[in-house]
Design a protein around this motif. Structure first.
Motif, PDB file in Angstrom:
ATOM      1  N   GLU B 100      -9.509 -31.163  15.512  1.00 51.67           N
ATOM      2  CA  GLU B 100      -9.478 -31.983  16.724  1.00 51.67           C
ATOM      3  C   GLU B 100     -10.900 -32.285  17.195  1.00 51.67           C
ATOM      4  O   GLU B 100     -11.184 -33.390  17.651  1.00 51.67           O
ATOM      5  CB  GLU B 100      -8.668 -31.295  17.822  1.00 51.67           C
ATOM      6  CG  GLU B 100      -7.166 -31.322  17.588  1.00 51.67           C
ATOM      7  CD  GLU B 100      -6.660 -32.669  17.095  1.00 51.67           C
ATOM      8  OE1 GLU B 100      -6.814 -33.683  17.797  1.00 51.67           O
ATOM      9  OE2 GLU B 100      -6.118 -32.718  15.965  1.00 51.67           O
ATOM     10  N   LEU B 101     -11.780 -31.284  17.058  1.00 52.94           N
ATOM     11  CA  LEU B 101     -13.188 -31.548  17.390  1.00 52.94           C
ATOM     12  C   LEU B 101     -13.720 -32.657  16.487  1.00 52.94           C
ATOM     13  O   LEU B 101     -14.422 -33.564  16.924  1.00 52.94           O
ATOM     14  CB  LEU B 101     -14.031 -30.281  17.204  1.00 52.94           C
ATOM     15  CG  LEU B 101     -13.919 -29.210  18.280  1.00 52.94           C
ATOM     16  CD1 LEU B 101     -14.662 -27.958  17.850  1.00 52.94           C
ATOM     17  CD2 LEU B 101     -14.486 -29.711  19.599  1.00 52.94           C
ATOM     18  N   ALA B 102     -13.334 -32.563  15.205  1.00 43.72           N
ATOM     19  CA  ALA B 102     -13.782 -33.577  14.254  1.00 43.72           C
ATOM     20  C   ALA B 102     -13.239 -34.941  14.641  1.00 43.72           C
ATOM     21  O   ALA B 102     -13.929 -35.960  14.530  1.00 43.72           O
ATOM     22  CB  ALA B 102     -13.303 -33.211  12.857  1.00 43.72           C
ATOM     23  N   VAL B 238       1.777 -26.235  19.815  1.00 47.16           N
ATOM     24  CA  VAL B 238       1.510 -26.649  21.203  1.00 47.16           C
ATOM     25  C   VAL B 238       2.149 -28.013  21.454  1.00 47.16           C
ATOM     26  O   VAL B 238       2.466 -28.748  20.527  1.00 47.16           O
ATOM     27  CB  VAL B 238      -0.016 -26.733  21.487  1.00 47.16           C
ATOM     28  CG1 VAL B 238      -0.620 -25.354  21.551  1.00 47.16           C
ATOM     29  CG2 VAL B 238      -0.712 -27.586  20.458  1.00 47.16           C
ATOM     30  N   ASP B 239       2.337 -28.305  22.747  1.00 43.02           N
ATOM     31  CA  ASP B 239       2.919 -29.600  23.133  1.00 43.02           C
ATOM     32  C   ASP B 239       1.827 -30.625  23.287  1.00 43.02           C
ATOM     33  O   ASP B 239       0.790 -30.354  23.889  1.00 43.02           O
ATOM     34  CB  ASP B 239       3.646 -29.469  24.479  1.00 43.02           C
ATOM     35  CG  ASP B 239       4.931 -28.692  24.318  1.00 43.02           C
ATOM     36  OD1 ASP B 239       5.502 -28.765  23.215  1.00 43.02           O
ATOM     37  OD2 ASP B 239       5.329 -28.007  25.272  1.00 43.02           O
ATOM     38  N   TRP B 240       2.076 -31.782  22.781  1.00 41.83           N
ATOM     39  CA  TRP B 240       1.118 -32.871  22.997  1.00 41.83           C
ATOM     40  C   TRP B 240       1.839 -34.200  22.801  1.00 41.83           C
ATOM     41  O   TRP B 240       2.928 -34.263  22.242  1.00 41.83           O
ATOM     42  CB  TRP B 240      -0.086 -32.748  22.077  1.00 41.83           C
ATOM     43  CG  TRP B 240       0.254 -32.665  20.608  1.00 41.83           C
ATOM     44  CD1 TRP B 240       0.649 -31.564  19.939  1.00 41.83           C
ATOM     45  CD2 TRP B 240       0.260 -33.725  19.666  1.00 41.83           C
ATOM     46  NE1 TRP B 240       0.895 -31.865  18.629  1.00 41.83           N
ATOM     47  CE2 TRP B 240       0.654 -33.190  18.432  1.00 41.83           C
ATOM     48  CE3 TRP B 240      -0.051 -35.096  19.737  1.00 41.83           C
ATOM     49  CZ2 TRP B 240       0.768 -33.965  17.274  1.00 41.83           C
ATOM     50  CZ3 TRP B 240       0.060 -35.856  18.593  1.00 41.83           C
ATOM     51  CH2 TRP B 240       0.460 -35.284  17.371  1.00 41.83           C
ATOM     52  N   GLU B 241       1.240 -35.264  23.301  1.00 37.73           N
ATOM     53  CA  GLU B 241       1.866 -36.585  23.282  1.00 37.73           C
ATOM     54  C   GLU B 241       1.145 -37.496  22.291  1.00 37.73           C
ATOM     55  O   GLU B 241      -0.042 -37.331  22.027  1.00 37.73           O
ATOM     56  CB  GLU B 241       1.770 -37.213  24.676  1.00 37.73           C
ATOM     57  CG  GLU B 241       2.738 -36.615  25.672  1.00 37.73           C
ATOM     58  CD  GLU B 241       4.193 -36.793  25.260  1.00 37.73           C
ATOM     59  OE1 GLU B 241       4.564 -37.918  24.855  1.00 37.73           O
ATOM     60  OE2 GLU B 241       4.953 -35.795  25.308  1.00 37.73           O
ATOM     61  N   ILE B 262      -8.695 -38.004  24.634  1.00 38.78           N
ATOM     62  CA  ILE B 262      -8.348 -37.179  25.796  1.00 38.78           C
ATOM     63  C   ILE B 262      -7.226 -36.209  25.422  1.00 38.78           C
ATOM     64  O   ILE B 262      -7.258 -35.030  25.763  1.00 38.78           O
ATOM     65  CB  ILE B 262      -7.974 -38.089  26.979  1.00 38.78           C
ATOM     66  CG1 ILE B 262      -9.258 -38.793  27.451  1.00 38.78           C
ATOM     67  CG2 ILE B 262      -7.339 -37.293  28.110  1.00 38.78           C
ATOM     68  CD1 ILE B 262      -9.034 -39.894  28.424  1.00 38.78           C
ATOM     69  N   GLU B 263      -6.256 -36.720  24.679  1.00 38.88           N
ATOM     70  CA  GLU B 263      -5.153 -35.867  24.225  1.00 38.88           C
ATOM     71  C   GLU B 263      -5.691 -34.731  23.344  1.00 38.88           C
ATOM     72  O   GLU B 263      -5.249 -33.585  23.453  1.00 38.88           O
ATOM     73  CB  GLU B 263      -4.141 -36.732  23.447  1.00 38.88           C
ATOM     74  CG  GLU B 263      -2.804 -36.076  23.228  1.00 38.88           C
ATOM     75  CD  GLU B 263      -2.114 -35.673  24.535  1.00 38.88           C
ATOM     76  OE1 GLU B 263      -2.099 -36.496  25.465  1.00 38.88           O
ATOM     77  OE2 GLU B 263      -1.623 -34.539  24.612  1.00 38.88           O
ATOM     78  N   SER B 264      -6.652 -35.051  22.502  1.00 36.88           N
ATOM     79  CA  SER B 264      -7.240 -34.034  21.621  1.00 36.88           C
ATOM     80  C   SER B 264      -7.913 -32.939  22.432  1.00 36.88           C
ATOM     81  O   SER B 264      -7.786 -31.756  22.122  1.00 36.88           O
ATOM     82  CB  SER B 264      -8.271 -34.665  20.683  1.00 36.88           C
ATOM     83  OG  SER B 264      -7.639 -35.436  19.717  1.00 36.88           O
ATOM     84  N   PHE B 269      -7.727 -27.233  24.340  1.00 40.76           N
ATOM     85  CA  PHE B 269      -7.602 -26.207  25.389  1.00 40.76           C
ATOM     86  C   PHE B 269      -6.337 -25.391  25.177  1.00 40.76           C
ATOM     87  O   PHE B 269      -6.346 -24.168  25.284  1.00 40.76           O
ATOM     88  CB  PHE B 269      -7.599 -26.857  26.774  1.00 40.76           C
ATOM     89  CG  PHE B 269      -8.952 -27.380  27.188  1.00 40.76           C
ATOM     90  CD1 PHE B 269     -10.108 -26.706  26.807  1.00 40.76           C
ATOM     91  CD2 PHE B 269      -9.076 -28.527  27.959  1.00 40.76           C
ATOM     92  CE1 PHE B 269     -11.363 -27.178  27.183  1.00 40.76           C
ATOM     93  CE2 PHE B 269     -10.325 -29.003  28.338  1.00 40.76           C
ATOM     94  CZ  PHE B 269     -11.466 -28.325  27.943  1.00 40.76           C
ATOM     95  N   LYS B 270      -5.236 -26.072  24.862  1.00 42.94           N
ATOM     96  CA  LYS B 270      -3.964 -25.359  24.664  1.00 42.94           C
ATOM     97  C   LYS B 270      -4.049 -24.434  23.450  1.00 42.94           C
ATOM     98  O   LYS B 270      -3.577 -23.299  23.477  1.00 42.94           O
ATOM     99  CB  LYS B 270      -2.826 -26.366  24.462  1.00 42.94           C
ATOM    100  CG  LYS B 270      -2.412 -27.062  25.740  1.00 42.94           C
ATOM    101  CD  LYS B 270      -1.326 -28.081  25.449  1.00 42.94           C
ATOM    102  CE  LYS B 270      -1.226 -29.100  26.566  1.00 42.94           C
ATOM    103  NZ  LYS B 270      -0.458 -30.288  26.146  1.00 42.94           N
TER     104      LYS B 270
END
Lengths: 614, 365
Positions: B100-102, B238-241, B262-264, B269-270
């Motif tokens: 996700e950082l990538a 984890v939950d994400w959209e 932003i989602e990433s 964090f989650k």
């Protein structure tokens, strides 16, 4: 609906008043992270020259370069890695494969130089090149290069947990000490196929072991064959240099394992047990090996002694087509190996397996034949074209302390128990000596006590001149003996055997050892005569060393034998003694008295004999 | 009007990367566009056949400079599948966080390119600076800034260093605090809106028919993400959209990218909260004796550009027999670009190309 605007972008004006984020290089430097993958350093002290870094490098940026001025050490190559920074991609694979962990990446990344050749260099470290590595305050980026580096600046370094090799051995199944000391069962059970393959897969094929092995077996080749599940192929590789794998697979001194790359930070590869796996897995050596004796040459050789040296020389000469007769006083082959190592370490079947294979090649064995009594040495000299002496050290030495005649001698004790009439043992046995023979004797005695006095309290004590750190027995042997609750009394020397009124052994009076070796490192024990200790025991076995028995050689010939200062038979580079056509090898020639050294001698002597004929 | 043939790239200021498009133009209207790839062919897939399984790791990440980490992941996943190597649970989390950082880093790089192309230099510099902060994190974690060689079969190469979790949180807060500035100056900027709206429009049907993936597909209203369809690493923990837009134009595409970043951040964090303790690496076999059974496999993941796949074949030896990457830019750059450019003006070629997120190294390999 997205609310877009033409005015909002002007909010960014506030950034005009914020300090710029740009680093003012080169006046302001960015400190690299702790794990940064920068330039290489190599600790030459730790580096073994194994070349794994060069093998794994995806860009072939690493080459092993021979360093002439490097002092030769056993189990090391006089080579060190050379980096080519035109090719290096700083991936760090070399770091993760480095078995000693000597190769590291630093956080240095500046290299400024007029000479492009400087990009190819042999890394050293700050200990070897102290003037090139400067403390941070003296370091300047404007002069930074491979010869101007920051001190104590390690970045990406090796970590065993993440290393690309497996530092741990596949556990060898063994019988628990409590159980194994009750009988003569072979307590090391040997690897299964899967275990052997897994263990073989650990080998990095750096071949340091082949250098260290006296007989220079093609270790990495036969290990590779085990990994590929081709035991026959593996056996063929072993037989190129060693014709007694069942024996060596059990009692070899394993010089290879002492230098194994994996052993530097982890556990060495079990080369010996893998050899045993091959020898045990293959039931029929003849069909697996498909070896044939060479074309007959008409030359006849007599081999005196069917020990490892004699067996090997017979095998190598037979393959060259010579006719070989092996004489031995015992009822079977193996020599000292047959009488010495107890059954729980080396069963007789394993010895016979190797001997029978050599016999099947057409070597004639004359057992139960004592030279000097049944056959005369002079007759052998007349009858044969060459004679090989592989007689070994067969007589135990005695301590010659007071009442020593009441003691048993280790080799006799071991021999009788293994191939003769079993001895009666006492309940409290003292073994004098700290070598492998002493520990074999002690462990053998313990088993006999448990068989002869079942359920009773029995104890075996050893007394050795040497302290723990200098004890000549192998670590493995000491560990196993301690597991079996054998009591050790290191750094004590025997003074007197104490007898009771009936003239039976009551115990051993010992004196404290001051030092075992003199300043030159020669064996010269000195004692504190007044510090005494009394060990109780009803039986004492002396295992303080062995001597050869040359009594079969007539005096007029024996006089011609030349000996070295350490009382070893002198041989030339062909393995020939000072007497024409008499060759020798094994314990009577070498300081290291073990099977694989004898095999190495046998190789030399068989080549020598062959050359002698032509 | 007379039709002209115009060579746009590879030596063209408006062209991003080593790529070329032949444009048939009438005035400054594009009648027909033909993509010409091949200027960046380096033969990676062939090179991979000549290196051992482990030696390919420093190679695969170099296929696409903007996206080294997903390439690593693909190769590691394929090798794991072929060789039957398990990955510890913590390593799955580390992988997800790292990827996700990538993704954020790659999107910021894309944002730099886009903003730069449209002349929004302020935003471009911000994006480049924020990407650099992420590269600092990578340097801390892996020892490398761009090519990390961090994901290995059996997990990852090293665990988080001390205090790394806090560093991630701090960095993401720094970047997150600038989102209103980005919005004001770029995403909600009316000038940008005018430049991007209704440009390079792709309908939902076209996108599906031409094999669009990633933002291009999501900008046409389709909730499609490999992380949801075929979860790998710890994405199912984890939950994400999935951010979606419906218009299918350049404006929608860049908004999907923004929302995805932003989602990433939220996802990281989650993941950090839920990350278990334990090992991050299961030892792989000795690299010098590593023969992988005779098998083939196809693995896929959601890279920052869309679905990335790897078809890997082993014939039982110590090297791959064949490796083939299915890269998102291949479809976007060859078929969709040609469609999207039709009836647009020459001035918008770069605009459309970057909004489609095309990188030449992915097309040629």
């Amino acid at each position: 609906m997205i609310s877009n605007s033409v005015l909002k972008p002007f909010k960014a004006v506030k950034y005009l008043f914020i300090k710029p984020k740009t680093i003012r290089y080169p006046f302001e430097l960015k400190e690299p992270a702790m794990r940064y993958r920068g330039f290489h350093v190599n600790d030459w002290e730790k580096c073994t020259g194994c070349g794994n870094c060069a093998d794994i490098c995806p860009n072939q940026a690493i080459q092993m370069i021979e360093i002439k001025e490097l002092e030769y050490k056993s189990g090391q190559k006089n080579e060190r890695p050379r980096l080519d920074y035109g090719r290096c991609c700083f991936c760090g694979l070399c770091i993760d494969i480095c078995p000693p962990g000597s190769l590291k990446l630093t956080r240095d990344y500046f290299h400024i130089h007029f000479d492009p050749e400087s990009f190819v260099f042999i890394p050293k470290n700050q200990e070897t090149e102290p003037d090139k590595y400067l403390p941070p305050e003296e370091y300047s980026v404007l002069k930074a290069s491979l010869s101007h580096r920051k001190k104590d600046y390690d970045g990406f370094v090796s970590d065993l947990k993440y290393a690309l090799f497996e530092p741990e051995r596949v556990t060898m199944p063994v019988i628990a000490p409590e159980k194994r000391k009750l009988s003569f069962i072979e307590h090391v059970m040997g690897y299964h196929k899967e275990e052997a393959q897994k263990e073989a897969s650990r080998c990095l094929e750096c071949k340091l072991c082949e250098e260290a092995c006296p007989a220079h077996l093609k270790i990495s080749d036969y290990i590779h064959a085990i990994y590929e599940d081709k035991p026959e192929e593996s056996l063929r590789k072993i037989y190129e240099d060693n014709p007694i794998p069942s024996i060596c697979g059990r009692v070899c001194m394993a010089y290879c394992e002492k230098v194994c790359s994996l052993g530097i930070r982890g556990e060495a590869l079990s080369v010996r047990w893998l050899k045993r796996y091959v020898a045990d897995t293959i039931k029929d050596f003849t069909s697996a090996l498909e070896l044939n004796p060479g074309t007959p040459t008409g030359k006849k050789i007599a081999v005196i002694g069917a020990g490892p040296g004699g067996l090997s020389v017979a095998y190598f000469l037979r393959l060259k087509g010579h006719e070989v007769k092996v004489y031995d006083a015992l009822l079977g082959g193996g020599g000292t190996i047959r009488t010495g190592p107890p059954v729980y370490r080396l069963p007789l079947e394993s010895i016979d397996k190797d001997v029978n294979y050599i016999r099947s090649l057409g070597v004639e064995f004359l057992f139960n034949t004592l030279i000097g009594k049944d056959v005369m040495f002079e007759d052998l000299l007349n009858e044969f074209d060459a004679v090989f002496l592989g007689i070994g050290y067969t007589k135990s030495r005695s301590t010659k302390i007071k009442n020593h005649e009441k003691c048993e001698l280790a080799l006799d004790f071991l021999r009788d128990n293994k191939i003769g009439k079993q001895r009666k043992v006492g309940k409290e046995i003292i073994v004098i000596g700290g070598g492998n023979v002493a520990l074999d004797t002690a462990r053998e005695a313990l088993r006999m006590q448990n068989i002869q006095h079942p359920g009773e309290k029995v104890v075996v004590k050893t007394v050795s001149l040497e302290d723990w750190d200098e004890m000549p027995a192998t670590e493995e042997e000491i560990r196993e003996a301690r597991e079996e609750n054998i009591q050790f009394n290191p750094a004590w020397g025997p003074k007197e055997v104490i007898l009771d009124n009936d003239g039976n052994v009551k115990g051993l009076l010992c004196k404290k050892v001051k030092s075992v070796f003199d300043e030159q490192g020669r064996f010269a024990p000195s004692f504190y005569e007044e510090r005494e200790m009394f060990l109780e025991g009803d039986m004492i076995i002396e295992a303080i060393g062995q001597v050869p028995d040359f009594s079969f050689i007539p005096d007029n010939l024996f006089k011609k034998f030349e000996f070295s200062e350490r009382k070893k038979v002198k041989v030339d580079e062909m393995g020939m003694t000072s007497i024409q056509k008499v060759f020798a090898g094994g314990d009577i020639v070498n300081i290291n008295m073990d099977a694989v050294t004898a095999i190495a001698d046998a190789k030399v002597a068989s080549e020598g004999i062959d050359r002698f004929f032509s | 009007m007379r039709e002209l043939e115009l060579y746009f790239g590879p030596q063209h200021l408006g062209m991003i990367g080593n790529f070329s498009i032949t444009l048939n133009v009438e005035g400054d209207r594009i009648v027909k566009a033909t993509a010409n790839p091949g200027f960046l062919h380096r033969g990676f897939e062939k090179l991979m056949e000549q290196r051992t399984w482990i030696q390919n790791f420093p190679l695969v990440c170099r296929i696409n400079v903007v996206e080294p980490d997903h390439m690593e992941l693909m190769y590691a996943m394929a090798v794991e599948k072929l060789a039957g190597i398990e990955v510890p649970e913590r390593a799955q989390y580390v992988r997800s966080i790292y990827l996700e950082l990538a993704r954020i880093g790659s999107h910021l790089f894309g944002l730099w390119a886009y903003a730069n192309m449209l002349g929004f230099d302020t935003v471009a510099n911000w994006a480049m600076y924020h990407r650099d902060l992420i590269l600092d994190l990578f340097e801390e974690l892996t020892g490398g800034r761009v090519y990390h060689i961090y994901i290995w079969p059996g997990g990852v190469r090293r665990d988080f260093p001390e205090g790394f979790k806090d560093k991630i949180i701090n960095t993401l807060h720094t970047i997150g605090s600038c989102v209103p500035d980005y919005d004001n100056t770029f995403f909600n900027n009316h000038i940008f809106y005018k430049r991007a709206i209704n440009i390079g429009k792709i309908t939902h049907e076209e996108a599906k028919r031409m094999g669009a993936v990633g933002q291009v597909l999501r900008a046409t209203g389709m909730k499609q993400d490999i992380r949801k369809i075929e979860p790998y690493a710890a994405y199912d923990q984890v939950d994400w959209e999935i951010p979606v837009r419906t218009d299918g134009d350049a404006y929608s595409r860049i908004w999907v990218v923004r929302d995805e970043m932003i989602e990433s951040v939220h996802m990281i964090f989650k993941l950090l909260d839920k990350m278990p303790k334990g090992e991050v690496y299961n030892k792989i076999p000795n690299p010098f004796k590593w023969n992988i059974p005779n098998k083939e496999t196809y693995v896929r993941c959601e890279s920052s550009r869309g679905e990335l796949g790897l078809y890997l074949v082993s014939n039982g030896e110590d090297k791959p027999y064949r490796a083939h990457f299915r890269t998102p830019s291949y479809n976007h750059g060859l078929t969709i670009l040609e469609k999207a450019l039709e009836n647009e003006s020459i001035a918008d070629v770069g605009n459309i190309m970057i909004s489609l997120y095309i990188t030449a190294p992915e097309i040629d390999r």
